[in-house]
Scaffold this active site. Structure first.
Site: not given
Length: 502
Positions: A2, A28, A101-102, A257
């Site tokens: 995210c 995201g 995020n995570g 990535y």
């Protein structure tokens, strides 16, 4: 994976949060949300879809206030329901909103404790809602009528003691300020920066430095593992280390990535790291295949382009753009569902036949995860007239699930799981497959910052830094989060939403 952002300014922040989320859209594409604070009142808008689709002019005008946070989501847990779009909100204490995020690794344990001991209700399957309620409980336990920065840091310290896994977080406390903190391993990235104005300093927090750059904020630094940063609505900045134990271990897949090449994460340029990945791949080819017959190196757009260009330069082989990308199709790796991924590849890429016809082609991608995209692209190259199709991955074989916020939940959906490199080569239909060595990948990233002693490489090595991941845990998430299970949950959720709209 995210993207998160937070801004404390001297004017309305709605447009700048929108702009920040568009810059972070690559992290995201499932849902987006913004919440702002005007005096003591919160204004929230969130829904499924891209940033440009979630917010219209009327909704943006309603997002009033000089501080706010935002989120772009793709789901690693739960389903794709709009109910799980972030930021999340709880009214007690003070009014809190959170973007995360995570991925927490002890979610079920925390859920039980929140219900039985803390008497808090969790309404979704999202670990982010769990994290918000843990923080809210710890803040409430301080029994303060008026908060100080030290009170906020005390609550964060208690969160670190209860929560395990990966988390980079922004929290807005209504009428008080914005908090950001990072797990003690620093697995997921988060940075903060400052912008000078005649009215005084303004501050921004974001997943990647590129969001700060675009909005004119000067990056101060990464938030350290275990550290918290609190910015009062007046602009006063406070920082504190809130964890007794810190073991910096950033996710190496960010550099492979996820992150944009123009970002800097933990003092490592993503662009430079990818250049070095290309050099390492070329050196491996020179060692193991000195008599190669590669005529041309072609990247699979967009993430692999940097590594592919440097690889071609090192080998002394032509570099050509052989695929044209439709930029209105989302990233296939983070699309939910195998059938959607399969369908999207042909819509996303089109081959330039002249660059393939009669040539031995080396295709370069950032990684091979499920193998769906690789197999189809190799066939596209053959259909375009390639004589031989070789394939190189800038990352090692992805053999194991990632439990820290990347959508690699089910081992049996990873093409390299339980297969040798030769077997993967046959499965994707390549004439030869070259994987990056793990040591080479680590060196390519670590060269940018020698102070980072190690990285989270769990999807390659099965070494989980939090120490709480065993076979039973991996089997459980495989059952809960594989494509089939997610499809069933999404279908059930769609029927519920359809019923509610009748």
């Amino acid at each position: 994976m995210c993207g998160i952002a937070g801004i404390v300014a001297h004017q309305h922040v709605n447009q700048e949060l929108y702009d920040a989320l568009t810059v972070l859209q690559h992290r995201g594409q499932d849902a987006a949300g913004i919440v702002t604070c005007e005096h003591d009142r919160l204004h929230l808008r969130k829904d499924n879809g891209l940033v440009r689709d979630v917010f219209n002019t009327r909704q943006m005008m309603n997002l009033r206030g000089n501080m706010g946070i935002g989120h772009v989501r793709y789901p690693t847990a739960g389903c794709t329901s709009s109910a799980e779009a972030q930021p999340f909100y709880v009214n007690s204490p003070f009014g809190l909103t959170l973007a995360h995020n995570g991925n927490l690794t002890n979610t079920e344990e925390l859920k039980k404790a929140l219900f039985v001991e803390d008497q808090r209700h969790i309404n979704t399957d999202s670990d982010s809602e769990v994290l918000l309620n843990v923080f809210a409980h710890e803040l409430q336990e301080l029994r303060k009528l008026k908060l100080s920065a030290d009170d906020v840091f005390t609550a964060v310290s208690r969160v670190h003691k209860r929560c395990r896994g990966a988390y980079a977080v922004v929290v807005m406390i209504a009428g008080f300020g914005i908090l950001a903190f990072r797990d003690p391993h620093g697995i997921r990235p988060i940075v903060f920066g400052e912008r000078k104005t005649p009215q005084g300093p303004e501050f921004m927090i974001a997943s990647e430095s590129v969001a700060l750059d675009v909005l004119g904020f000067n990056m101060i630094r990464d938030i350290e593992p275990g550290e918290a940063v609190f910015i009062e609505k007046s602009g006063a900045l406070h920082t504190k280390q809130c964890s007794d134990i810190v073991d910096h271990c950033p996710c190496i897949f960010e550099y492979v990535y996820f992150a944009r090449p123009d970002s800097i994460i933990d003092d490592v340029s993503v662009y430079k790291a990818r250049l070095r990945m290309g050099v390492k791949l070329a050196e491996k080819i020179q060692r193991e295949w000195p008599d190669h017959d590669i005529d041309v190196v072609i990247p699979i757009p967009d993430t692999s382009r940097t590594a592919a260009l440097q690889l071609a330069n090192k080998l002394g082989v032509k570099f050509r753009e052989g695929f044209i990308k439709n930029r209105y199709i989302g990233r296939t790796f983070i699309m939910p569902g195998q059938q959607m991924r399969k369908k999207s590849v042909r819509q996303k890429l089109n081959a330039i036949d002249l660059e393939f016809d009669g040539k031995n082609v080396l295709l370069v991608d950032d990684s091979v995860v499920r193998g769906t995209t690789s197999e189809q692209i190799i066939q596209m190259a053959r259909d375009a007239g390639a004589k031989k199709v070789y394939f190189a991955s800038a990352a090692p074989p992805v053999r194991y699930p990632n439990v820290y916020g990347i959508d690699m939940p089910a081992a049996n959906e990873l093409i390299a799981h339980g297969r040798s490199e030769e077997e993967v080569c046959r499965a994707i239909g390549a004439d030869r497959l070259i994987y990056q060595g793990l040591d080479d990948l680590i060196e390519a990233v670590k060269k940018g910052n020698r102070e980072i002693e190690h990285f989270d490489t769990s999807c390659f090595s099965r070494e989980y830094i939090t120490g709480d991941i065993d076979d039973a845990y991996l089997e459980r998430i495989q059952l809960l989060r594989n494509d089939g299970a997610q499809k069933q949950r999404n279908s059930e959720n769609f029927n519920i939403e359809l019923h509610n709209s009748d």
